[in-house]
Write an enzyme that holds these catalytic residues in place. Sequence first.
Site, PDB file in Angstrom:
ATOM      1  N   LYS A 108       0.592 -16.920   4.882  1.00 41.28           N
ATOM      2  CA  LYS A 108       0.196 -15.827   5.783  1.00 41.28           C
ATOM      3  C   LYS A 108      -1.197 -15.301   5.438  1.00 41.28           C
ATOM      4  O   LYS A 108      -1.617 -15.357   4.273  1.00 41.28           O
ATOM      5  CB  LYS A 108       1.245 -14.710   5.778  1.00 41.28           C
ATOM      6  CG  LYS A 108       1.072 -13.673   4.708  1.00 41.28           C
ATOM      7  CD  LYS A 108       1.929 -12.433   4.959  1.00 41.28           C
ATOM      8  CE  LYS A 108       1.624 -11.410   3.887  1.00 41.28           C
ATOM      9  NZ  LYS A 108       1.225 -10.113   4.313  1.00 41.28           N
ATOM     10  N   LYS A 125       4.374 -11.755  -5.263  1.00 41.78           N
ATOM     11  CA  LYS A 125       3.362 -10.985  -6.012  1.00 41.78           C
ATOM     12  C   LYS A 125       3.500 -11.203  -7.515  1.00 41.78           C
ATOM     13  O   LYS A 125       2.510 -11.132  -8.235  1.00 41.78           O
ATOM     14  CB  LYS A 125       3.426  -9.496  -5.645  1.00 41.78           C
ATOM     15  CG  LYS A 125       2.943  -9.263  -4.215  1.00 41.78           C
ATOM     16  CD  LYS A 125       2.255  -7.939  -4.005  1.00 41.78           C
ATOM     17  CE  LYS A 125       1.630  -7.922  -2.619  1.00 41.78           C
ATOM     18  NZ  LYS A 125       1.159  -6.617  -2.186  1.00 41.78           N
ATOM     19  N   LYS A 151      -4.672  -9.615   3.231  1.00 46.65           N
ATOM     20  CA  LYS A 151      -5.935  -8.870   3.144  1.00 46.65           C
ATOM     21  C   LYS A 151      -6.507  -8.803   1.739  1.00 46.65           C
ATOM     22  O   LYS A 151      -7.643  -8.417   1.568  1.00 46.65           O
ATOM     23  CB  LYS A 151      -5.772  -7.463   3.732  1.00 46.65           C
ATOM     24  CG  LYS A 151      -4.824  -6.553   2.965  1.00 46.65           C
ATOM     25  CD  LYS A 151      -4.867  -5.179   3.570  1.00 46.65           C
ATOM     26  CE  LYS A 151      -3.584  -4.404   3.414  1.00 46.65           C
ATOM     27  NZ  LYS A 151      -2.976  -4.384   2.083  1.00 46.65           N
TER      28      LYS A 151
HETATM   29  P1  ATP Z   1      -1.906  -7.565   0.463  1.00 45.04           P
HETATM   30  O1  ATP Z   1      -2.454  -8.951   0.606  1.00 45.04           O
HETATM   31  O2  ATP Z   1      -2.949  -6.581   0.039  1.00 45.04           O
HETATM   32  O3  ATP Z   1      -0.644  -7.477  -0.311  1.00 45.04           O
HETATM   33  P2  ATP Z   1      -1.039  -7.616   3.254  1.00 45.04           P
HETATM   34  O4  ATP Z   1      -2.150  -8.245   4.041  1.00 45.04           O
HETATM   35  O5  ATP Z   1       0.188  -8.442   3.063  1.00 45.04           O
HETATM   36  O6  ATP Z   1      -1.566  -7.040   1.901  1.00 45.04           O
HETATM   37  P3  ATP Z   1       0.343  -5.114   3.697  1.00 45.04           P
HETATM   38  O7  ATP Z   1      -0.297  -3.835   3.275  1.00 45.04           O
HETATM   39  O8  ATP Z   1       1.401  -5.678   2.802  1.00 45.04           O
HETATM   40  O9  ATP Z   1      -0.724  -6.255   3.982  1.00 45.04           O
HETATM   41  O10 ATP Z   1       0.925  -4.968   5.152  1.00 45.04           O
HETATM   42  C1  ATP Z   1       0.515  -4.039   6.107  1.00 45.04           C
HETATM   43  C2  ATP Z   1       1.161  -4.363   7.425  1.00 45.04           C
HETATM   44  O11 ATP Z   1       0.559  -5.537   7.986  1.00 45.04           O
HETATM   45  C3  ATP Z   1       2.644  -4.664   7.352  1.00 45.04           C
HETATM   46  O12 ATP Z   1       3.287  -4.151   8.483  1.00 45.04           O
HETATM   47  C4  ATP Z   1       2.706  -6.165   7.350  1.00 45.04           C
HETATM   48  O13 ATP Z   1       3.917  -6.666   7.848  1.00 45.04           O
HETATM   49  C5  ATP Z   1       1.551  -6.501   8.287  1.00 45.04           C
HETATM   50  N1  ATP Z   1       0.997  -7.814   7.987  1.00 45.04           N
HETATM   51  C6  ATP Z   1       0.445  -8.200   6.800  1.00 45.04           C
HETATM   52  N2  ATP Z   1      -0.001  -9.458   6.895  1.00 45.04           N
HETATM   53  C7  ATP Z   1       0.291  -9.891   8.149  1.00 45.04           C
HETATM   54  C8  ATP Z   1       0.086 -11.126   8.843  1.00 45.04           C
HETATM   55  N3  ATP Z   1      -0.504 -12.142   8.256  1.00 45.04           N
HETATM   56  N4  ATP Z   1       0.503 -11.217  10.124  1.00 45.04           N
HETATM   57  C9  ATP Z   1       1.097 -10.168  10.732  1.00 45.04           C
HETATM   58  N5  ATP Z   1       1.326  -8.982  10.133  1.00 45.04           N
HETATM   59  C10 ATP Z   1       0.933  -8.834   8.857  1.00 45.04           C
END
Ligand code: ATP
Length: 340
Positions: free
Chosen positions: A201, A119, A204
């Site tokens: 990965k 980040k 979102k």
């Molecule tokens: P951002 O991009 O906004 O930082 P993010 O998509 O990484 O967000 P988080 O809020 O950090 O999402 O994570 C929420 C949950 O979803 C956590 O348990 C995280 O491990 C899971 N998660 C996030 N991305 C993935 C992915 N690509 N595959 C599986 N699990 C995921």
Amino acid sequence: MSEVKKDKKPILLSGIQPSGHLALGNYVGAMRNWVNLQQDYLGIFMVVDMHAITVRQKPAHLRNRCLSFAAQYLAAGIDPSKNVIFMQSHVPQHAELAWVLNCYTYMGELNRMTQFKDKSKRHEDNINAGLYAYPALMAADILLYQTDLVPVGADQKQHLELTRDIANRFNNTYSPTFKVPEPFIPKAGARIMSLQEPDKKMSKSDANENNYISLLDPPDVLRRKIKRAVTDSAREITPESPNSSGIGNLITIYSVLNDTSVDAVAQQFAGQQYSNFKGELADSLVAFLEPFQDRYNKVIGEKGYLTGILDEGANRARYMATKTLSKVYRKIGFVPAGRS
Ligand code: ATP
Ligand code: LTN
């Protein structure tokens, strides 16, 4: 008798940051398991708004997104009568315990966190102290509720290990205070990959929305995103396809949606063109997301119902969190307040 048993259910806890759009990766890696495990645990599910402000958010967007995420928890199948659902910022004990835990977390530990490093690269103009200390707030989220199990995707494993280290450190310095939580990381789908850049990965809040599937994408958008998803230069599915990053990721998604294994999917589609398989995958996604979106639209249309659930959740959470925080304050030697 059954009442006593009900109260003794072990605690399941997890949270998602209200940033970007809830994505298929979040569902597969985390939310799906919240739903599957809720029978056997008391579930505590948060929208972690205090974590989200470690990256700049537009206030009006953040406000809407917080409610939208809570509504999506319900649409995914979290039963509000059996679980505790709330906004992290409604329970001040999270910030209070986080401060204490900051004092039991070493900079050397925080320096190793890969989410901080990632980040910091993505937000070079705003590498703030909150982003750095984020894992101590996450540890507070978990340890406040004497949590047994934390269902998350693979990217959160490092934060969970640090939470366990902080809990053990505190327990050993004073006396047993915190339950040391176990991670629950699914075998399949713990790391769903980006559609356009399958070596990273699915995230979102990716700037390119073709990289992720939003749980609220309409059918035509879902079909287009899957059609355009990057694969390798082969054309047909083979038993080796699960090992190739782009097509392998699509196979994983199909296997999760259809409750089967990646090898079974590769066998089922062996010899078929990628384009055929993508069509089937898009059908599965639409069939899965349409009822989800119907449920979401109902909940988000009833603001009073949703805010009622969040208020009740925050009340229950404050009650539980206060017990742990008082214990912590006592053990570290703070003078109890309100004794005159
Ligand atoms: P951002 O991009 O906004 O930082 P993010 O998509 O990484 O967000 P988080 O809020 O950090 O999402 O994570 C929420 C949950 O979803 C956590 O348990 C995280 O491990 C899971 N998660 C996030 N991305 C993935 C992915 N690509 N595959 C599986 N699990 C995921
Ligand atoms: N750090 C997590 C979100 C998160 C969380 C939690 C997950 C904050 N507090 C407590 C599980 C338990 C993330 O970025 N995905």
